[in-house]
Design a protein around this motif. Sequence first.
Motif, PDB file in Angstrom:
ATOM      1  N   GLU A 115      18.622  53.875  54.081  1.00 49.73           N
ATOM      2  CA  GLU A 115      17.341  53.228  53.773  1.00 49.73           C
ATOM      3  C   GLU A 115      16.803  53.717  52.430  1.00 49.73           C
ATOM      4  OE1 GLU A 115      15.830  50.787  55.210  1.00 49.73           O
ATOM      5  OE2 GLU A 115      15.477  51.077  57.346  1.00 49.73           O
ATOM      6  N   LEU A 116      16.932  55.017  52.198  1.00 54.26           N
ATOM      7  CA  LEU A 116      16.455  55.584  50.948  1.00 54.26           C
ATOM      8  C   LEU A 116      17.236  55.021  49.763  1.00 54.26           C
ATOM      9  CD1 LEU A 116      14.254  57.739  50.345  1.00 54.26           C
ATOM     10  CD2 LEU A 116      16.115  59.375  50.070  1.00 54.26           C
ATOM     11  N   ALA A 117      18.552  54.924  49.910  1.00 54.80           N
ATOM     12  CA  ALA A 117      19.383  54.365  48.840  1.00 54.80           C
ATOM     13  C   ALA A 117      19.021  52.911  48.570  1.00 54.80           C
ATOM     14  CB  ALA A 117      20.858  54.498  49.198  1.00 54.80           C
ATOM     15  N   LEU A 118      18.774  52.144  49.633  1.00 53.29           N
ATOM     16  CA  LEU A 118      18.437  50.734  49.482  1.00 53.29           C
ATOM     17  C   LEU A 118      17.083  50.541  48.806  1.00 53.29           C
ATOM     18  CD1 LEU A 118      19.697  49.507  52.954  1.00 53.29           C
ATOM     19  CD2 LEU A 118      20.650  48.817  50.736  1.00 53.29           C
ATOM     20  N   ALA A 119      16.218  51.540  48.892  1.00 51.62           N
ATOM     21  CA  ALA A 119      14.910  51.462  48.242  1.00 51.62           C
ATOM     22  C   ALA A 119      15.008  51.736  46.747  1.00 51.62           C
ATOM     23  CB  ALA A 119      13.938  52.444  48.887  1.00 51.62           C
ATOM     24  N   CYS A 120      16.141  52.275  46.304  1.00 53.80           N
ATOM     25  CA  CYS A 120      16.333  52.537  44.874  1.00 53.80           C
ATOM     26  C   CYS A 120      16.672  51.234  44.151  1.00 53.80           C
ATOM     27  CB  CYS A 120      17.442  53.564  44.672  1.00 53.80           C
ATOM     28  SG  CYS A 120      17.048  55.207  45.338  1.00 53.80           S
ATOM     29  N   ASP A 121      16.353  51.176  42.880  1.00 55.30           N
ATOM     30  CA  ASP A 121      16.552  49.950  42.112  1.00 55.30           C
ATOM     31  C   ASP A 121      18.021  49.713  41.777  1.00 55.30           C
ATOM     32  OD1 ASP A 121      13.645  49.153  41.548  1.00 55.30           O
ATOM     33  OD2 ASP A 121      13.707  51.249  40.928  1.00 55.30           O
ATOM     34  N   ILE A 122      18.754  50.780  41.520  1.00 53.73           N
ATOM     35  CA  ILE A 122      20.179  50.697  41.186  1.00 53.73           C
ATOM     36  C   ILE A 122      20.909  51.759  41.992  1.00 53.73           C
ATOM     37  CG2 ILE A 122      21.901  50.954  39.353  1.00 53.73           C
ATOM     38  CD1 ILE A 122      19.739  50.116  37.344  1.00 53.73           C
ATOM     39  N   ARG A 123      22.068  51.398  42.518  1.00 56.35           N
ATOM     40  CA  ARG A 123      22.904  52.347  43.255  1.00 56.35           C
ATOM     41  C   ARG A 123      24.277  52.415  42.596  1.00 56.35           C
ATOM     42  NH1 ARG A 123      19.964  49.454  46.471  1.00 56.35           N
ATOM     43  NH2 ARG A 123      21.515  47.792  46.506  1.00 56.35           N
ATOM     44  N   VAL A 124      24.698  53.617  42.243  1.00 57.54           N
ATOM     45  CA  VAL A 124      26.055  53.841  41.749  1.00 57.54           C
ATOM     46  C   VAL A 124      26.667  54.943  42.604  1.00 57.54           C
ATOM     47  CG1 VAL A 124      25.485  53.094  39.415  1.00 57.54           C
ATOM     48  CG2 VAL A 124      25.307  55.519  40.003  1.00 57.54           C
ATOM     49  N   GLY A 125      27.988  55.040  42.608  1.00 54.83           N
ATOM     50  CA  GLY A 125      28.620  56.026  43.475  1.00 54.83           C
ATOM     51  C   GLY A 125      29.896  56.585  42.893  1.00 54.83           C
ATOM     52  N   CYS A 126      30.479  57.538  43.594  1.00 59.43           N
ATOM     53  CA  CYS A 126      31.780  58.096  43.231  1.00 59.43           C
ATOM     54  C   CYS A 126      32.743  57.814  44.377  1.00 59.43           C
ATOM     55  CB  CYS A 126      31.685  59.588  42.949  1.00 59.43           C
ATOM     56  SG  CYS A 126      31.363  60.612  44.404  1.00 59.43           S
ATOM     57  N   GLU A 127      34.016  58.167  44.181  1.00 59.32           N
ATOM     58  CA  GLU A 127      35.032  57.835  45.184  1.00 59.32           C
ATOM     59  C   GLU A 127      34.819  58.563  46.506  1.00 59.32           C
ATOM     60  OE1 GLU A 127      36.972  60.932  42.369  1.00 59.32           O
ATOM     61  OE2 GLU A 127      35.667  59.177  42.197  1.00 59.32           O
ATOM     62  N   ASP A 128      33.993  59.600  46.512  1.00 59.07           N
ATOM     63  CA  ASP A 128      33.710  60.337  47.745  1.00 59.07           C
ATOM     64  C   ASP A 128      32.539  59.748  48.533  1.00 59.07           C
ATOM     65  OD1 ASP A 128      35.725  62.198  47.147  1.00 59.07           O
ATOM     66  OD2 ASP A 128      34.359  63.401  45.933  1.00 59.07           O
ATOM     67  N   ALA A 129      31.896  58.731  47.999  1.00 63.25           N
ATOM     68  CA  ALA A 129      30.741  58.152  48.687  1.00 63.25           C
ATOM     69  C   ALA A 129      31.159  57.451  49.975  1.00 63.25           C
ATOM     70  CB  ALA A 129      30.017  57.180  47.763  1.00 63.25           C
ATOM     71  N   VAL A 130      30.381  57.649  51.020  1.00 64.76           N
ATOM     72  CA  VAL A 130      30.608  57.013  52.322  1.00 64.76           C
ATOM     73  C   VAL A 130      29.254  56.529  52.827  1.00 64.76           C
ATOM     74  CG1 VAL A 130      31.392  57.325  54.697  1.00 64.76           C
ATOM     75  CG2 VAL A 130      32.555  58.534  52.833  1.00 64.76           C
ATOM     76  N   PHE A 131      29.246  55.330  53.410  1.00 63.59           N
ATOM     77  CA  PHE A 131      27.993  54.702  53.827  1.00 63.59           C
ATOM     78  C   PHE A 131      28.040  54.392  55.318  1.00 63.59           C
ATOM     79  CE2 PHE A 131      28.925  53.879  49.447  1.00 63.59           C
ATOM     80  CZ  PHE A 131      27.729  54.123  48.793  1.00 63.59           C
ATOM     81  N   VAL A 132      26.982  54.809  56.039  1.00 59.14           N
ATOM     82  CA  VAL A 132      26.919  54.600  57.487  1.00 59.14           C
ATOM     83  C   VAL A 132      25.527  54.127  57.865  1.00 59.14           C
ATOM     84  CG1 VAL A 132      27.240  55.609  59.774  1.00 59.14           C
ATOM     85  CG2 VAL A 132      28.571  56.493  57.825  1.00 59.14           C
ATOM     86  N   CYS A 133      25.440  52.944  58.455  1.00 64.75           N
ATOM     87  CA  CYS A 133      24.192  52.481  59.063  1.00 64.75           C
ATOM     88  C   CYS A 133      24.181  53.004  60.494  1.00 64.75           C
ATOM     89  CB  CYS A 133      24.120  50.959  59.037  1.00 64.75           C
ATOM     90  SG  CYS A 133      23.925  50.275  57.389  1.00 64.75           S
TER      91      CYS A 133
END
Length: 258
Positions: A115-133
Amino acid sequence: MTATLELDRPKPGVAVITFANPPRNQMSADALVAFHDILDELEKDLQVRCLVITGTGSSWCAGADLREERGQTPEQLKAHADSRASFGTLIGRLETIRFPVIAAINGYTIGGGMELALACDIRVGCEDAVFVCAGVNVGLIASWYRLPRAIGLGPAKHMLLTGDKFDADWALRNGLITALYGASSLLDESVKLADRIATRAPLSVEATKECSAQAFELSSESAAALHTEKFLIMAASADHREAVASFFEKRPATFLRK
């Protein structure tokens, strides 16, 4: 600054907040209040024109500390829902804060962290990023409003209803992040992006953030009226004249927020 949050200013106009509560970078009620205190400081400083949020270790943010919520009754949870100790309050503030916010996602982004990431205007990541709802994993509900707007209803339901892990490549393909960097270069590249934003005309950047946040809610007529209102303000500004002058004179612009 607290033991779980670090504030840095690596370039003029750019601030970086780092979650520093390993291994999961969860946010206690005290940390949430401290985050607001940092935002108070940054928002008052008109030299700050872009914020980067990143994490330490293998996590970006795992949301609120469920150990604190575990013993609370629904009445207690409701009582502090609008306080500075509420995760929802912080999420709403990031969406509407004056300057753009970049999520530099370095690892696991779970539940309230999503939720916090989605509230940001831009999201960038690295190869270690993992996303879980993680809402369905812990008997709660989260991200159902912002996530479909970010990536579309089909991919969003796949994340929301399974509570599964999604890697950085999937996130990039589906628009959850807009750039993918190496782990060692993520923060540097994010600061470069923030610096690019910070060197644009600040009143224009702020108005663009404000208006684009309403893009899915307004009718075409309301959008046209809002555009005209903001455009005329920008057109009359000294910063607009400076932007045009610097373009023709082939020099960096010096903006004065007026």
